[in-house]
Scaffold this motif. Structure first.
Motif, mmCIF file in Angstrom:
data_model
loop_
_atom_site.group_PDB
_atom_site.id
_atom_site.type_symbol
_atom_site.label_atom_id
_atom_site.label_comp_id
_atom_site.label_asym_id
_atom_site.label_seq_id
_atom_site.Cartn_x
_atom_site.Cartn_y
_atom_site.Cartn_z
ATOM 1 N N ALA A 288 0.829 -1.207 0.000
ATOM 2 C CA ALA A 288 0.000 0.000 0.000
ATOM 3 C C ALA A 288 0.864 1.257 0.000
ATOM 4 O O ALA A 288 0.551 2.231 -0.695
ATOM 5 C CB ALA A 288 -0.938 -0.010 1.206
ATOM 6 N N SER B 4 -3.642 -2.189 -1.467
ATOM 7 C CA SER B 4 -2.406 -2.181 -2.247
ATOM 8 C C SER B 4 -2.681 -2.436 -3.717
ATOM 9 O O SER B 4 -2.131 -1.766 -4.601
ATOM 10 C CB SER B 4 -1.448 -3.236 -1.691
ATOM 11 N N ALA C 15 3.371 -2.945 -6.160
ATOM 12 C CA ALA C 15 2.188 -2.820 -5.311
ATOM 13 C C ALA C 15 1.165 -3.896 -5.645
ATOM 14 O O ALA C 15 0.545 -4.482 -4.752
ATOM 15 C CB ALA C 15 1.580 -1.430 -5.466
#
Length: 137
Positions: free
Chosen positions: A57, A121, A80
């Motif tokens: 995240a 994320s 991510a």
């Protein structure tokens, strides 16, 4: 941090968590479950998985920035997305295999936190990846 380093660190952390969980799974207790407040072997894996989701995240948030090392032109969005996917899958696995609810030391809260952080994320990584493809395309 490259994707290769992130995956290697995740794998090492999970193997360490599984090694600590094996002796606990072998011991069968007939006593009623007591509330545990410390770091138990059942909490270690979900906690490390939640940290992977949190890392993803943060990387996804940095990838949304227009400039910088982790900006939308680098590998940040892919990292991510990868960290988020790892966190969601392993968090779901830990949640499915946890016996008992919150406060029993089985890591159910950490597993749900890993799933939520992994989804965040993945969302941030997807947004940054979409922004990057709009700029280059």
């Amino acid at each position: 941090m490259s994707v290769r380093h992130l995956l290697a660190a995740t794998a090492a952390a999970l193997l360490a968590g599984l090694a600590l969980a094996a002796p606990a799974a072998a011991a069968v207790s007939v006593e009623p479950a007591a509330t545990s407040y410390g770091m138990t072997s059942g909490r270690l894996g979900p906690t490390l998985t939640a940290l992977v989701g949190l890392t993803g995240a943060v990387i996804g948030g940095l990838a949304l920035r227009p400039a910088g090392r982790m900006g939308s032109g680098g590998r940040g969005p892919i990292m991510a997305l990868a960290a988020g996917l790892i966190s969601v899958v392993l968090g779901g696995l830990f949640a499915a295999t946890a016996d008992g609810g919150p406060g029993t030391g089985n890591g159910i809260v950490g597993a749900f936190a890993a799933v939520v952080l992994g989804l965040i994320s993945m969302a941030l990584g997807g947004l940054a990846l979409g922004r990057r493809s709009r700029r280059t395309g």
